[in-house]
Design a protein around this motif. Structure first.
Motif, PDB file in Angstrom:
ATOM      1  N   GLN A 213      63.212  18.283  55.250  1.00  0.00           N
ATOM      2  CA  GLN A 213      62.059  17.768  55.955  1.00  0.00           C
ATOM      3  C   GLN A 213      61.582  17.128  54.531  1.00  0.00           C
ATOM      4  O   GLN A 213      60.533  16.142  55.183  1.00  0.00           O
ATOM      5  N   LYS A 214      61.983  17.137  53.289  1.00  0.00           N
ATOM      6  CA  LYS A 214      61.489  16.220  52.438  1.00  0.00           C
ATOM      7  C   LYS A 214      62.161  15.235  51.763  1.00  0.00           C
ATOM      8  O   LYS A 214      62.454  14.591  50.552  1.00  0.00           O
ATOM      9  N   GLU A 215      63.092  14.879  52.815  1.00  0.00           N
ATOM     10  CA  GLU A 215      64.138  13.748  52.504  1.00  0.00           C
ATOM     11  C   GLU A 215      65.224  14.271  51.310  1.00  0.00           C
ATOM     12  O   GLU A 215      65.011  12.682  50.582  1.00  0.00           O
ATOM     13  N   VAL A 216      65.809  15.057  51.417  1.00  0.00           N
ATOM     14  CA  VAL A 216      66.510  15.832  50.326  1.00  0.00           C
ATOM     15  C   VAL A 216      67.752  15.763  50.718  1.00  0.00           C
ATOM     16  O   VAL A 216      68.097  17.100  51.229  1.00  0.00           O
ATOM     17  N   GLN A 217      69.010  14.824  49.916  1.00  0.00           N
ATOM     18  CA  GLN A 217      69.832  15.277  49.972  1.00  0.00           C
ATOM     19  C   GLN A 217      70.593  16.180  49.279  1.00  0.00           C
ATOM     20  O   GLN A 217      69.815  17.222  47.707  1.00  0.00           O
ATOM     21  N   THR A 232      74.310  16.848  58.679  1.00  0.00           N
ATOM     22  CA  THR A 232      73.050  15.908  58.468  1.00  0.00           C
ATOM     23  C   THR A 232      71.660  16.365  59.703  1.00  0.00           C
ATOM     24  O   THR A 232      72.116  17.683  60.580  1.00  0.00           O
ATOM     25  N   PHE A 233      71.045  16.293  58.807  1.00  0.00           N
ATOM     26  CA  PHE A 233      69.663  17.045  59.362  1.00  0.00           C
ATOM     27  C   PHE A 233      68.196  15.689  59.234  1.00  0.00           C
ATOM     28  O   PHE A 233      68.791  14.600  58.901  1.00  0.00           O
ATOM     29  N   LYS A 234      67.258  15.577  59.959  1.00  0.00           N
ATOM     30  CA  LYS A 234      67.350  14.312  60.659  1.00  0.00           C
ATOM     31  C   LYS A 234      65.234  14.498  59.756  1.00  0.00           C
ATOM     32  O   LYS A 234      65.069  15.440  59.927  1.00  0.00           O
ATOM     33  N   SER A 235      65.137  13.645  59.193  1.00  0.00           N
ATOM     34  CA  SER A 235      63.332  14.023  58.379  1.00  0.00           C
ATOM     35  C   SER A 235      62.120  13.848  59.169  1.00  0.00           C
ATOM     36  O   SER A 235      63.021  13.460  60.506  1.00  0.00           O
ATOM     37  N   PRO A 236      61.155  13.900  59.545  1.00  0.00           N
ATOM     38  CA  PRO A 236      59.939  13.891  60.312  1.00  0.00           C
ATOM     39  C   PRO A 236      59.805  11.857  60.519  1.00  0.00           C
ATOM     40  O   PRO A 236      59.914  12.026  61.832  1.00  0.00           O
ATOM     41  N   LYS A 237      60.958  11.293  59.089  1.00  0.00           N
ATOM     42  CA  LYS A 237      60.631  10.060  60.044  1.00  0.00           C
ATOM     43  C   LYS A 237      61.636   9.393  60.639  1.00  0.00           C
ATOM     44  O   LYS A 237      61.838   8.424  60.756  1.00  0.00           O
ATOM     45  N   GLY A 238      62.718  10.813  61.285  1.00  0.00           N
ATOM     46  CA  GLY A 238      63.756  10.334  61.685  1.00  0.00           C
ATOM     47  C   GLY A 238      65.163   9.563  60.665  1.00  0.00           C
ATOM     48  O   GLY A 238      65.875   9.839  61.516  1.00  0.00           O
ATOM     49  N   THR A 239      64.722  10.205  59.615  1.00  0.00           N
ATOM     50  CA  THR A 239      65.633   9.253  58.531  1.00  0.00           C
ATOM     51  C   THR A 239      66.895  10.330  58.653  1.00  0.00           C
ATOM     52  O   THR A 239      66.549  11.686  58.420  1.00  0.00           O
ATOM     53  N   GLU A 240      68.225  10.479  59.053  1.00  0.00           N
ATOM     54  CA  GLU A 240      69.262  10.808  58.976  1.00  0.00           C
ATOM     55  C   GLU A 240      69.590  11.664  57.152  1.00  0.00           C
ATOM     56  O   GLU A 240      69.522  10.494  56.285  1.00  0.00           O
TER      57      GLU A 240
END
Length: 376
Positions: A213-217, A232-240
């Motif tokens: 959710q915070k785009e932390v790999q 792999t999870f998606k962020s609220p922006k749709g980023t993988e």
């Protein structure tokens, strides 16, 4: 050609500094033989460093339990006898121990043979082996500020942890790419030492959706408890947002250079490599480490301003702590600056110079004794 017998097997925290010192001595035309255990961590590192000779020595850690104490004593006798044979066969100029159960038989064999023996302690609390052999060791290398009872304090030298040649800070962007991660996103590295940490592995798997959710790999070194894999999870922006799980890594310089933040146990070897790669961390000491040395290591790391420490009892608060630290750019810059100040790059050179003086002095004293014998 000078020769060194280096006892450093058993864990990555003992093996890595032994290899680092052997690299420096070899560059000075020494011949180094490393004593290792039969553990996987030792055999894994051996494959990378074929410039050294290796000998395996059986050993067991000390325990007060009667059954384990008996096994320890038997292994100590066997190990000392094998090391004595190695000393006789290879005729080293010095025997060096890096703590752990393999140091004791090697240093006893060296002492009984009349050779200079030295011991290096990396932790903020001197281990049992270091405390015992300090009574006869020619030199005792300790971290600055660590105290130990010994017959002659003049034999103590204060140094840090020798680090292998390959551990160098790299471009963070390139390091992330090499790991297969998005260089535009933040990376958190999880590592529990050479044996892994099941509690950290479980925590990170449970935290992956929130971190995404915070785009932390995440790049997690599991220590061999799981198979390699990825999630792999998606962020609220749709980023993988990709997270990788590896049992171990042969390229810790890349792993640590890619890290925006490390969550780790607090072994001295891990801390030294984090400093070299400028990787800030939240350290969670192993709660059952001997003499609570990991607690003291973590406390010192925090005191230097290189990161934070947290008790394993508060793992429930770790996710919030990670998020608060990782997105505080002022604090992260402060940590990285302090890591650079704390990194000691002259340790290997200092130790090698000192060992050459010890060996030279021992050679002179032996020559004097021989001359006296001839005159008699």
């Amino acid at each position: 050609m000078k020769r060194a017998l280096i006892a450093c097997g058993g864990t990555g925290g003992h093996m890595s500094p032994g290899i680092a010192l052997a690299e420096e001595l070899t560059s000075r035309n020494w011949k180094c033989t490393l004593l290792i255990s039969n553990k996987q961590v030792d055999s894994r590192l051996v494959r990378k460093y074929d410039q050294f000779e290796y000998e395996t020595v059986d050993g067991r850690p000390f325990s007060v339990r009667p059954d384990r104490l008996l096994l320890f004593l038997v292994s100590l006798v066997r190990g000392t006898l094998k090391c004595s044979r190695l000393v006789h066969a290879s005729n080293p100029d010095v025997v060096i121990g890096f703590g752990g159960f393999l140091s004791m038989p090697a240093m006893l064999a060296g002492y009984f043979a009349g050779l200079p023996t030295v011991v290096h302690e990396a932790n903020r609390v001197a281990g049992r082996v270091t405390r015992i052999v300090s009574w006869f060791a020619r030199r005792i290398y300790l971290p600055k500020g660590v105290k130990i009872r010994t017959k002659r304090s003049s034999r103590i030298r204060y140094v840090g942890m020798p680090v292998r040649n390959e551990i160098v800070s790299q471009s963070k962007t390139e390091a992330k790419r090499k790991l297969g991660l998005d260089p535009q996103l933040k990376v958190m590295v999880i590592m529990g030492g050479s044996q892994g940490a099941e509690s950290l592995n479980k925590w990170v798997k449970a935290s992956l959706p929130a971190l995404a959710q915070k785009e932390v790999q995440v790049f997690c070194l599991t220590g061999g408890s799981d198979t390699d894999g990825s999630m792999t999870f998606k962020s609220p922006k749709g980023t993988e947002v990709r997270s990788l799980f590896r049992r171990f890594s042969d390229d810790m310089a890349t792993v640590l250079s890619a890290a925006d933040l490390v969550v780790s146990r607090s072994g001295a070897g891990s801390i030294a490599e984090m400093m070299r790669c400028r990787a800030p961390g939240i350290l969670i000491p192993y709660p059952y480490s001997a003499d609570d040395h990991q607690v003291e290591n973590a406390r010192h790391f925090e005191m230097l301003g290189c990161g934070l420490r947290m008790s394993q009892d508060y793992l429930g608060d770790l996710l919030k702590e990670v998020q608060d630290v990782l997105f505080n750019e002022w604090l992260m810059q402060k940590f990285r600056h302090n890591l650079e100040l704390a990194d000691r790059k002259d340790v290997r050179e200092f130790m090698a110079n000192d060992l050459e003086r010890i060996v030279a002095g021992n050679g002179l004293s032996m020559a004097a004794r021989t001359e006296q014998g001839l005159r008699a």
